[in-house]
Write a protein that holds these residues in place. Structure first.
Motif, short mmCIF file in Angstrom:
data_model
loop_
_atom_site.label_atom_id
_atom_site.label_comp_id
_atom_site.label_asym_id
_atom_site.label_seq_id
_atom_site.Cartn_x
_atom_site.Cartn_y
_atom_site.Cartn_z
N ASP A 1 47.10 -7.91 -0.27
CA ASP A 1 48.06 -6.84 -0.53
C ASP A 1 49.19 -6.85 0.50
OD1 ASP A 1 46.59 -5.30 -2.71
OD2 ASP A 1 45.08 -5.41 -1.14
N ALA A 2 48.89 -7.33 1.70
CA ALA A 2 49.88 -7.40 2.77
C ALA A 2 49.58 -8.61 3.63
CB ALA A 2 49.85 -6.12 3.61
N VAL A 3 50.65 -9.20 4.19
CA VAL A 3 50.50 -10.41 5.00
C VAL A 3 51.38 -10.30 6.23
CG1 VAL A 3 50.80 -12.92 5.09
CG2 VAL A 3 50.04 -11.83 2.96
N ASP B 1 54.99 -13.13 -1.98
CA ASP B 1 55.92 -12.48 -2.90
C ASP B 1 56.10 -11.01 -2.52
OD1 ASP B 1 57.35 -11.43 -5.00
OD2 ASP B 1 56.02 -12.18 -6.56
N PRO B 2 57.28 -10.65 -1.99
CA PRO B 2 57.50 -9.26 -1.58
C PRO B 2 57.53 -8.26 -2.73
CG PRO B 2 59.53 -10.53 -1.38
CD PRO B 2 58.43 -11.51 -1.68
N SER B 3 57.58 -8.73 -3.95
CA SER B 3 57.53 -7.79 -5.08
C SER B 3 56.12 -7.26 -5.31
CB SER B 3 58.04 -8.46 -6.36
OG SER B 3 57.12 -9.44 -6.83
N ARG B 4 55.12 -7.97 -4.75
CA ARG B 4 53.73 -7.52 -4.92
C ARG B 4 52.98 -7.41 -3.60
NH1 ARG B 4 50.59 -12.00 -4.28
NH2 ARG B 4 51.62 -14.01 -4.55
N GLN B 5 53.63 -7.77 -2.49
CA GLN B 5 52.98 -7.73 -1.18
C GLN B 5 53.91 -7.12 -0.15
OE1 GLN B 5 52.56 -12.07 -1.09
NE2 GLN B 5 50.36 -11.82 -0.74
N LEU B 6 53.32 -6.47 0.86
CA LEU B 6 54.06 -6.16 2.08
C LEU B 6 54.01 -7.41 2.95
CD1 LEU B 6 52.95 -2.60 3.27
CD2 LEU B 6 54.96 -3.23 1.93
N LEU B 7 55.16 -7.81 3.48
CA LEU B 7 55.22 -9.01 4.31
C LEU B 7 55.81 -8.66 5.67
CD1 LEU B 7 56.65 -11.61 1.75
CD2 LEU B 7 54.25 -11.15 2.30
N GLY B 8 55.15 -9.12 6.72
CA GLY B 8 55.65 -8.93 8.07
C GLY B 8 55.62 -10.25 8.81
N ALA B 9 56.63 -10.47 9.65
CA ALA B 9 56.66 -11.69 10.45
C ALA B 9 56.88 -11.32 11.91
CB ALA B 9 57.77 -12.62 9.97
N GLN B 10 56.13 -11.99 12.77
CA GLN B 10 56.16 -11.73 14.20
C GLN B 10 56.78 -12.92 14.93
OE1 GLN B 10 55.19 -9.03 16.03
NE2 GLN B 10 55.89 -10.13 17.85
N MET C 1 41.99 -2.73 -0.23
CA MET C 1 43.21 -3.10 0.48
C MET C 1 42.91 -4.26 1.42
SD MET C 1 46.38 -2.47 0.72
CE MET C 1 46.38 -0.93 -0.21
N HIS C 2 43.59 -5.35 1.23
CA HIS C 2 43.34 -6.55 2.03
C HIS C 2 44.63 -6.97 2.74
CE1 HIS C 2 41.89 -11.00 2.28
NE2 HIS C 2 41.76 -10.37 3.42
N ILE C 3 44.56 -7.12 4.05
CA ILE C 3 45.69 -7.56 4.86
C ILE C 3 45.31 -8.88 5.51
CG2 ILE C 3 47.23 -7.02 6.78
CD1 ILE C 3 46.47 -4.05 6.30
N ALA C 4 46.17 -9.88 5.36
CA ALA C 4 45.92 -11.19 5.96
C ALA C 4 46.91 -11.43 7.11
CB ALA C 4 46.08 -12.29 4.91
N ILE C 5 46.42 -12.01 8.18
CA ILE C 5 47.27 -12.37 9.31
C ILE C 5 47.28 -13.89 9.41
CG2 ILE C 5 47.66 -12.15 11.79
CD1 ILE C 5 46.12 -9.51 11.70
N LYS D 1 37.85 2.36 6.47
CA LYS D 1 37.56 2.68 5.07
C LYS D 1 36.83 1.50 4.45
CE LYS D 1 40.67 4.69 2.57
NZ LYS D 1 41.94 5.00 1.86
N PRO D 2 35.91 1.77 3.54
CA PRO D 2 35.13 0.68 2.94
C PRO D 2 36.00 -0.37 2.24
CG PRO D 2 34.17 2.82 2.41
CD PRO D 2 35.48 3.10 3.06
N ASP D 3 37.13 0.05 1.67
CA ASP D 3 37.96 -0.89 0.92
C ASP D 3 39.13 -1.44 1.74
OD1 ASP D 3 39.39 1.44 1.11
OD2 ASP D 3 40.04 1.47 -0.98
N TRP D 4 39.08 -1.27 3.06
CA TRP D 4 40.14 -1.75 3.94
C TRP D 4 39.65 -2.97 4.69
CZ3 TRP D 4 45.15 0.15 4.81
CH2 TRP D 4 45.82 -0.34 5.94
N ARG D 5 40.34 -4.10 4.53
CA ARG D 5 39.88 -5.35 5.15
C ARG D 5 41.07 -6.07 5.77
NH1 ARG D 5 38.13 -10.83 2.76
NH2 ARG D 5 39.06 -10.09 0.83
#
Length: 203
Positions: free
Chosen positions: A63-65, A89-98, A1-5, A28-32
């Motif tokens: 996976d999320a941005v 692409d929200p069809s394949r990613q969670l997207l958040g905006a601040q 699971m990869h989250i980009a900011i 978790k090992p697969d959480w970045r």
């Protein structure tokens, strides 16, 4: 699971780094969780220099941005070459905006007649982009969420954890970072903001 900011020059430290800290409560090992920037270094609105961990192109595959806020967001959205690097692409990613990150989502055409949250300074620019601005801290529609006000970054982070790891994991992350003596209050407040948008969320 990869989250980009996504973090641009002139960024608001509270927006990017509060989310970074809360999201990294998942051990978790697969959480970045990565800071993504268009240049090797970016400087905050208060002069703090941050080194990026990944490029914008790498963030397109996360996976999320979360799109952070900053003083130069209008410069970012006016830069065609920079905007062309973003393929979210929200069809394949969670997207958040601040805060002003909501303007970037709007300019990318990812709000599509959906109302959004942003800060008071950015509000007129988001409205000019054709998006209804809500007078609240957090709103989500499917896989896209927006938050308004620097400290609302906690709601974006908790929403993402709830979507990706479950509600209990989100509560535990908020409980850890909340002030001593106020932990239950902070958890309850966060869940009050995000819970209405978890029931009908698409995976």
């Amino acid at each position: 699971m990869h989250i980009a900011i996504l973090t641009f020059d002139g960024f608001n430290e509270l927006d990017s780094l509060i989310a970074l800290g809360i999201l990294n409560r998942i051990k978790k090992p697969d959480w970045r969780v990565s800071i993504a920037s268009p240049t090797p270094q970016v400087q905050s609105m208060n002069g703090v220099t941050l080194e990026r961990q990944i490029s914008l192109s790498e963030a397109n595959h996360a996976d999320a941005v979360i799109i952070g806020s900053g003083m130069k967001t209008r410069d970012v959205v006016a830069d065609e070459s920079l905007m062309a690097q973003l393929n979210l692409d929200p069809s394949r990613q969670l997207l958040g905006a601040q805060c002003s990150g909501t303007l970037l989502l709007a300019k990318l055409g990812l709000l599509n007649d959906v109302p959004a949250c942003t800060d008071l300074t950015t509000k007129p620019w988001v409205q000019e982009a054709g998006v209804e601005v809500l007078n609240q801290a957090f709103f989500a529609n499917g896989n896209v969420a927006t938050a308004g006000g620097c400290l609302a970054s906690q709601y974006l982070a908790v929403w993402m954890i709830a979507r990706l790891e479950g509600v209990e994991a989100a509560k535990e992350a908020m409980h850890y970072v909340a002030p001593v003596g106020e932990k239950e209050d902070y958890v309850a407040r966060a869940m009050k903001h995000i819970s209405p948008y978890l029931l009908d969320a698409s995976s």
